[in-house]
Design an enzyme around this catalytic site. Structure first.
Site, PDB file in Angstrom:
ATOM      1  N   GLU A   1       0.861  -1.111   0.058  1.00  0.00           N
ATOM      2  CA  GLU A   1       0.023   0.075   0.072  1.00  0.00           C
ATOM      3  C   GLU A   1       0.996   1.232   0.041  1.00  0.00           C
ATOM      4  OE1 GLU A   1      -3.400   0.301   0.120  1.00  0.00           O
ATOM      5  OE2 GLU A   1      -2.849   2.380  -0.429  1.00  0.00           O
TER       6      GLU A   1
ATOM      7  N   THR B   1      -4.516   8.864  -4.889  1.00  0.00           N
ATOM      8  CA  THR B   1      -4.861   8.987  -3.415  1.00  0.00           C
ATOM      9  C   THR B   1      -3.986   9.901  -2.779  1.00  0.00           C
ATOM     10  OG1 THR B   1      -5.633   6.762  -3.000  1.00  0.00           O
ATOM     11  CG2 THR B   1      -4.574   7.705  -1.144  1.00  0.00           C
TER      12      THR B   1
HETATM   13  N1  HSE Z   1      -7.950   6.563   4.053  1.00  0.00           N
HETATM   14  C1  HSE Z   1      -7.270   6.465   2.842  1.00  0.00           C
HETATM   15  C2  HSE Z   1      -7.718   7.896   2.345  1.00  0.00           C
HETATM   16  C3  HSE Z   1      -8.151   5.545   2.003  1.00  0.00           C
HETATM   17  O1  HSE Z   1      -8.906   8.578   2.391  1.00  0.00           O
HETATM   18  O2  HSE Z   1      -6.779   8.693   1.707  1.00  0.00           O
HETATM   19  C4  HSE Z   1      -7.643   5.880   0.672  1.00  0.00           C
HETATM   20  O3  HSE Z   1      -8.099   4.674  -0.258  1.00  0.00           O
END
Ligand code: HSE
Length: 321
Positions: A136, A189
């Site tokens: 990840e 992201t």
């Molecule tokens: N918690 C993370 C975000 C998840 O919202 O950036 C990304 O899929």
């Protein structure tokens, strides 16, 4: 005759909804019906290689084993197991990347789990999670656990602490249906994290804590009405709204069509609505879809239930399988 060197493994790891509204970087749940797959065998040397990547968006994914999240997770799993041999991997993508449905986590978990199975289940749950988090990190620039943990363990997983790792898993009620809209756009992201505020008002923190806590209780009790009311995030969603055109109209449409709750899935652009009935979920997905159709956007819709099993894999012990 069977030789351990001929063993192969095949793992399927599900898509996930992270954050679930108020639980940014803390919680997520696994979805039934969308998944990535990894097949592994010993490479015959110390090198780990990516033999093939196919399926959805395969052409945009890195081929370099040090940059592809499935191979990075597999290499870390080998290291954690003290294994010096390398593996040859085949990755099949089952859903769009950059979608907000945990594409990199599904590949990372499948990569780590494929090594685990190949080694006859050598790793602890904690090491599997650790190896998956390495994948990840390489994909999104941060080792947030809220997609990886549910992709691995299934159900809803709340990660209480990342150092030391400490997580709590609960089954998601069978009566929950998720109407999912997946606009055909990518939200990176990394970019969606860069625009987040560094400080937030205490009142917003209190509101998100209230909702996050009641959401977990609602899932554990099977109270979908309470879950729906708790699916509210007053910190992350407003900050990301500029990256998510159509968000407010989609929310109104979903709630009017009978959804119990609505939010962004992970960092988007996928959106999800919680429903307590498959017919309602279909109606909700059509209503949200209409918003995006009028905007001239392309999108897919899905009505899915949760996956309470998580990553599933097995090992073949015969060369001809
Ligand atoms: N918690 C993370 C975000 C998840 O919202 O950036 C990304 O899929």
């Amino acid at each position: 005759m069977y030789k351990p060197a001929d063993a192969r493994s095949h793992v399927r790891a599900p898509a996930t909804i992270a954050n679930l509204g108020p639980g940014f970087d803390c919680m997520g749940l696994a979805l039934n019906g969308l998944a990535d797959e990894v097949q592994a065998r010993w490479s015959g040397s110390q090198e780990t290689v990516l033999e093939s990547i196919d399926g959805v968006d395969a052409e945009v994914l890195p081929r370099d084993v040090k940059r592809n999240c499935a191979s990075v997770a597999a290499i870390e799993a080998l290291r954690l197991a003290g294994e010096e041999r390398g593996v040859a991997l085949r990755l099949r993508k089952g859903f769009r990347s950059g979608s907000g449905l945990g594409s990199s986590s599904a590949s990372s978990v499948a990569g780590a789990m494929a090594v685990h199975r190949l080694l006859g289940d050598a790793l602890s749950e904690e090491d599997l999670l650790r190896a998956s988090l390495c994948g990840e990190r390489v994909a999104s620039g941060s080792a947030h656990p809220d997609n990886v943990a549910p992709a691995l363990f299934g159900g809803l997983v709340l990660v209480r602490s990342t150092d030391p790792l400490d997580w709590i898993r609960v089954d998601v009620p069978e009566s929950a249906y998720f109407a999912i809209i997946l606009p055909h756009r990518q939200v990176r992201t990394e970019e969606a994290r860069r625009i987040l505020p560094e400080t937030v008002p205490l009142t917003s923190v209190i509101e998100n804590c209230r909702n996050a806590a009641s959401l977990v209780l609602a899932v554990a009790r099977g109270d979908l009405q309470l879950w729906g009311r708790s699916t509210r995030d007053c910190i992350i969603e407003p900050a990301r709204a500029p990256l998510l055109p159509g968000l407010e109209e989609a929310r109104q449409a979903a709630l009017q069509a009978g959804a119990l709750g609505f939010s962004v899935s992970g960092s988007g652009p996928a959106l999800f609505a919680l429903c307590d009935d498959p017919e309602v979920a279909l109606r909700v997905s059509k209503s949200i879809g209409e918003i995006f159709r009028l905007r001239g956007d392309q999108f897919d819709t899905h009505v899915l239930r949760a996956d309470n099993h998580g990553a599933l894999g097995f090992r073949y012990d015969r060369e001809d399988n």
